[in-house]
Design an enzyme around this catalytic site. Structure first.
Site, PDB file in Angstrom:
ATOM      1  CE  LYS A 115      -4.667  -1.371   1.345  1.00  9.35           C
ATOM      2  NZ  LYS A 115      -5.781  -1.485   2.403  1.00  9.35           N
ATOM      3  CE  LYS A 197      -5.404  -8.682  -2.510  1.00  6.52           C
ATOM      4  NZ  LYS A 197      -6.019  -8.496  -1.457  1.00  6.52           N
ATOM      5  CE  LYS A 200     -12.574  -4.686  -1.244  1.00  4.94           C
ATOM      6  NZ  LYS A 200     -12.745  -4.382   0.213  1.00  4.94           N
TER       7      LYS A 200
END
Ligand code: TYM
Length: 334
Positions: A115, A197, A200
């Site tokens: 992140k 992965k 979203k």
């Protein structure tokens, strides 16, 4: 234990559109476990603001997510479905646990590294201590089990370490939680790059199936899914795209990978992709219908939000008071 039942805690972030990965990795298992455990399912909006959010959008997404939990089949009379921000104990326990967590431990978290790379202009302290808030969520309810996808296992590990460290100093305060991974679906990969992965936040809209995608979109995305030139449906570590599609089909139908390989023996990828798409649509279409119905019933959803925040607050307070006493905060005068 609550009324003789073991406790389950889990949560999801109200950021972005939920994907099939969220459903198969977490929500689906929540449904199967909900009778056996006393369950707390949180919409973790405190976690969401570790990344900059538009306030109106966050509020609207949080409500949609809470409604979606119910639409997926969780009975809000039996399961405590609530907003994390409505129970201030989460933030309070998180502070205390921060003082029992080492910088070195947090530095090792892969999600923090990922992140921070993605949001290089906003590497805030909340992003760094995110796993401590997650530990507070889980430990507040003395959870025995935490159903999550594989990407959250490292956060579960640190939760256990923090709890064990705290217990070693103050006695048996926290239940040590166990992660729960489903047999299939614990890591659903992107349809466009099966080494990544399904997420979203993927910019390629064809990479993810969103829970609100209609049947045609679902089928189209599966038709476009990246596979290989082998041409046979096999479950191995080289045909990663097909491996992912088998995992999805297995999670949706309950069939084992071996049964699936047999079912599509001699058939082409086209037939297989269509079957996978249909199995997904069979689950998502009724879920969407229930969601749109529920969304209209504002008073019902408001009632759930209020009742369940009170219920969650009751149990969370019990643990928080105990922790505050243990660490030496003065008792309240009544
Ligand atoms: P979040 O919101 O990113 O994801 C919610 C759940 O979905 C799972 N998941 C997946 N499973 C399989 N394949 C995928 N591609 C996939 N993508 C997501 C996640 O593992 C997760 O179970 N930090 C958490 C939320 C959280 C939480 C908690 C979870 C906050 N406090 C306490 C459990 C207990 C998160 O961001 O999940």
């Amino acid at each position: 234990m609550i009324d003789g039942k073991k406790v389950l805690f889990s949560g999801m972030q109200a950021t972005g559109n939920l994907t099939l990965g969220n459903y198969l990795g977490a929500l689906k298992n929540w449904l199967t476990l909900s009778d056996e455990y006393e369950c707390f399912y949180s919409v973790v909006d405190l976690h969401s603001i570790t990344v900059r959010q538009d306030p109106a959008e966050l509020r609207s997404r949080a409500r949609k997510l809470l409604t979606l939990y119910i639409a997926a089949g969780l009975d809000p009379k039996k399961n405590c479905i609530y907003y994390q921000s409505h129970v201030s104990c989460h933030a309070e326990l998180s502070w205390i646990l921060n003082c029992f967590t080492y910088m070195g431990e947090l530095n090792r978290m892969t999600q923090f590294k990922d992140k921070s790379a993605k949001h290089a202009d906003n590497i805030n302290a909340g992003l760094f201590t995110y796993p401590v808030l997650m530990a507070a969520d889980i430990l507040l309810y003395q959870a025995d089990v935490v159903p999550v996808g594989k990407d959250q296992l490292q956060h579960l590990e640190i939760t256990r370490d923090i709890a064990q460290r705290f217990n070693a100093i103050y006695g048996d305060v926290f239940t040590i939680p166990e992660p729960y991974l489903g047999k299939s679906g614990a890591k659903i990969m992107s349809l466009q790059d099966p080494t990544k992965k399904m997420s979203k936040s993927d910019e390629n809209l064809n990479a993810s199936i969103y829970l609100m995608d209609d049947k045609d979109t679902i089928i189209r995305k599966f038709k476009r899914a990246v596979t290989d030139s082998e041409g046979c449906v096999a479950y191995n570590d080289t045909q990663l795209g097909i491996h992912n599609l088998i995992d999805i089909y297995s999670a949706c139908t309950g069939k084992t990978p071996e049964e699936i390989v047999k079912e599509f023996d001699g058939k082409g990828y086209g037939d297989f992709k269509l079957a996978v798409g249909e199995s997904v649509a069979d689950i998502l279409t009724p879920l969407q219908a229930r969601f749109y119905e529920l969304e209209k019933d504002k008073a019902y959803i408001d009632g759930i939000i209020k009742e369940n925040a009170e219920k969650a607050g009751y149990y969370a307070n019990k643990t928080l008071r105990k922790v505050q006493k243990k660490v030496g905060f003065p008792e309240r005068i009544r």
